[in-house]
Design an enzyme around this catalytic site. Structure first.
Site, PDB file in Angstrom:
ATOM      1  N   HIS A 123       0.866  -1.189   0.000  1.00 20.98           N
ATOM      2  CA  HIS A 123       0.000   0.000   0.000  1.00 20.98           C
ATOM      3  C   HIS A 123       0.907   1.244   0.000  1.00 20.98           C
ATOM      4  O   HIS A 123       2.010   1.196   0.545  1.00 20.98           O
ATOM      5  CB  HIS A 123      -0.840  -0.052   1.273  1.00 20.98           C
ATOM      6  CG  HIS A 123      -1.900   0.994   1.404  1.00 20.98           C
ATOM      7  ND1 HIS A 123      -1.628   2.292   1.775  1.00 20.98           N
ATOM      8  CD2 HIS A 123      -3.245   0.931   1.220  1.00 20.98           C
ATOM      9  CE1 HIS A 123      -2.763   2.974   1.827  1.00 20.98           C
ATOM     10  NE2 HIS A 123      -3.754   2.178   1.492  1.00 20.98           N
ATOM     11  N   ASP A 200       2.921  -4.402   8.148  1.00 24.69           N
ATOM     12  CA  ASP A 200       1.735  -3.570   7.984  1.00 24.69           C
ATOM     13  C   ASP A 200       0.534  -4.495   8.189  1.00 24.69           C
ATOM     14  O   ASP A 200       0.175  -5.272   7.308  1.00 24.69           O
ATOM     15  CB  ASP A 200       1.750  -2.947   6.585  1.00 24.69           C
ATOM     16  CG  ASP A 200       0.460  -2.215   6.262  1.00 24.69           C
ATOM     17  OD1 ASP A 200      -0.479  -2.244   7.090  1.00 24.69           O
ATOM     18  OD2 ASP A 200       0.382  -1.619   5.176  1.00 24.69           O
ATOM     19  N   GLN A 203      -4.752  -5.024   7.132  1.00 24.01           N
ATOM     20  CA  GLN A 203      -5.745  -5.984   6.643  1.00 24.01           C
ATOM     21  C   GLN A 203      -5.676  -7.300   7.403  1.00 24.01           C
ATOM     22  O   GLN A 203      -6.555  -8.151   7.261  1.00 24.01           O
ATOM     23  CB  GLN A 203      -5.530  -6.261   5.144  1.00 24.01           C
ATOM     24  CG  GLN A 203      -5.667  -5.033   4.269  1.00 24.01           C
ATOM     25  CD  GLN A 203      -7.067  -4.453   4.266  1.00 24.01           C
ATOM     26  OE1 GLN A 203      -8.045  -5.113   4.645  1.00 24.01           O
ATOM     27  NE2 GLN A 203      -7.188  -3.211   3.855  1.00 24.01           N
ATOM     28  N   LYS A 226     -10.463  -0.483  10.282  1.00 21.97           N
ATOM     29  CA  LYS A 226     -10.579  -1.713   9.486  1.00 21.97           C
ATOM     30  C   LYS A 226     -10.956  -2.887  10.386  1.00 21.97           C
ATOM     31  O   LYS A 226     -11.223  -3.987   9.924  1.00 21.97           O
ATOM     32  CB  LYS A 226      -9.256  -2.017   8.789  1.00 21.97           C
ATOM     33  CG  LYS A 226      -8.697  -0.797   8.090  1.00 21.97           C
ATOM     34  CD  LYS A 226      -8.275  -1.044   6.692  1.00 21.97           C
ATOM     35  CE  LYS A 226      -7.681   0.229   6.145  1.00 21.97           C
ATOM     36  NZ  LYS A 226      -7.856   0.373   4.720  1.00 21.97           N
ATOM     37  N   CYS A 363      -4.791   2.289  -3.677  1.00 23.12           N
ATOM     38  CA  CYS A 363      -3.578   2.842  -3.054  1.00 23.12           C
ATOM     39  C   CYS A 363      -2.387   1.907  -3.227  1.00 23.12           C
ATOM     40  O   CYS A 363      -1.543   1.786  -2.324  1.00 23.12           O
ATOM     41  CB  CYS A 363      -3.788   3.169  -1.573  1.00 23.12           C
ATOM     42  SG  CYS A 363      -4.958   4.481  -1.308  1.00 23.12           S
TER      43      CYS A 363
END
Ligand code: PMP
Length: 405
Positions: A123, A200, A203, A226, A363
């Site tokens: 991303h 990261d 998600q 999220k 993104c």
């Protein structure tokens, strides 16, 4: 229906209701998740009869709010597998967390000639801060390729890494392709050359159980919105010693120990990194979101979303003009293309069927370049989706195929 424990989940989410009571199929959870009533209620009380500042007031309302704010920090720590709540820095979201690491840890530890390894599926939030740092100090960014089915190729990563690499920064779950990284292996590959490893987890936290100790990463970042919580708050996890060796970033109230006109001394972590009045009620909302997710259980959520993904991929794969992207074992995210139809047209037409998907580069423009496509249609599942959502998606795509014949 037919999912047992998850059957009644949908009714917990007022955001999924429509004014006329008709069906709305929300398949954009990877962008942001709808909020359960418990999160909304917690925040309504927090902004109402419970509202006060934290860390400053001596009066009871503020002391109670401070206790609850710090309880939220503890909850995030335990949720990520940390037993030390000083290891959780509250930030605005994953984007701010990565910028914090780039500016503080990176500013001290990345020097001219050093290298940073990211992957082709990152991303923008896990690309641009490193580019800014690299151009500032004279470091170089390397890009790890993907396997044919769209996962970060760890064999390639292992071959690419050198002693010059000081950091590896990978997505735990891809927001476009949905592949789940073998994070433990990635951590050990990074550590073999002495590099630090940042995950990261944007998600991943709503989709797979995370344990930072077990993974052995150095930094973990996430966004609350999220994870069925509010926007405006997220978390950075790092081991206490790592945080303690990092200089402050933004200056202001709360992050200092003592200030004179000549200078200031700083608080120990995490306060050092939390300048200004924090997102107080949002922290309570995040706490409620974690409680909600934990009560259902991430293993159940993961199994549920993998099941919907398989059903969606199987059905979409039957449609002639559909090209599926990403791995078969994607965790709840299905990106695809339709021959001769622009992704935005696909999304617009299926919106008329009451199906909300996203079309665009998500993104991840460099990933689009890497795959040599302009954009994708992305359907992403959440805890509240069921087979009726998959069926509606497939109906919508069939309709697009008929229109464009
Ligand atoms: N990384 C990934 C993988 C994401 O999906 C997102 C959100 N789309 C981000 C980072 C950025 O998160 P935020 O906008 O909440 O800071």
């Amino acid at each position: 229906g037919g999912d047992g424990a998850l059957d009644s989940v949908r009714s917990d989410f007022p955001g999924l209701r429509t004014e006329d009571g008709g069906a709305w199929h929300y398949l954009d959870t990877a962008a942001t998740a709808q909020k359960p009533q418990s999160v909304i209620d917690t925040m309504t009380r927090g902004f109402g009869e419970e509202y006060a500042t934290v860390h400053r007031g001596v009066y009871q309302r503020s002391a109670e709010m401070t206790r609850r704010f710090e309880a939220a920090r503890k909850r995030v720590a335990s949720f990520l597998g940390s037993d030390d709540d000083r290891e959780i820095v509250f930030v605005r979201g994953a984007t701010e967390a990565i910028n914090l690491v780039a500016n503080t840890w990176g500013g001290v530890n990345i020097r001219e000639g050093d290298r940073i390894l990211i992957s082709a599926l990152e991303h923008h939030a896990n690309i641009v801060p490193w580019q800014m740092l690299a151009s500032h100090v004279g470091a170089t960014i390397d890009v790890c390729p993907l396997t044919d089915d769209g996962k970060i190729d760890l064999d390639a990563a292992e071959k690419m890494l050198t002693e010059r690499h000081k950091l590896v920064a990978f997505a735990h779950v891809s927001n476009v392709l949905g592949g789940v990284l073998d994070a433990k292996r990635a951590a050990s590959i990074a550590h073999k050359v002495g590099a630090r490893f940042l995950l990261d987890g944007c998600q991943a936290v709503p989709r797979v159980a995370v344990d930072v100790q077990d993974i052995g990463c150095d930094f973990y970042v996430m966004s609350s919105h999220k994870l069925y919580g509010p926007t405006g708050i997220g978390a950075l996890w790092a081991a206490y010693d790592t945080l303690d060796a990092m200089p402050p970033w933004q200056g202001g109230g709360s992050m200092i120990d003592r200030v004179t006109f000549e200078g200031a001394t700083y608080m120990p972590p995490p306060g050092r990194f939390e300048a200004g009045t924090p997102a107080i009620v949002e922290a309570l909302g995040l706490h409620a979101a974690i409680d909600y997710v934990d009560a259902i259980g991430l293993d159940a959520i993961h199994a549920h979303e993998c099941d919907l993904t398989t059903k969606a991929r199987d059905a979409l794969g039957q449609i002639n003009s559909v090209r599926l992207l990403g791995p078969a074992d994607s965790a709840g995210i299905v990106s695809f293309l339709m021959e001769g139809v622009h992704p935005h047209d696909v999304a617009t037409i299926i919106d008329e069927e009451g199906v909300a998907v996203r079309a665009g580069h998500h993104c991840a423009q460099p990933l689009m370049d890497y795959l040599d496509i302009p954009s994708t249609v992305r359907a992403s599942f959440g805890v509240y989706n069921d087979e009726s959502d998959v069926a509606a998606l497939v109906r919508g795509v069939e309709r697009v195929r008929k229109i464009f014949g």
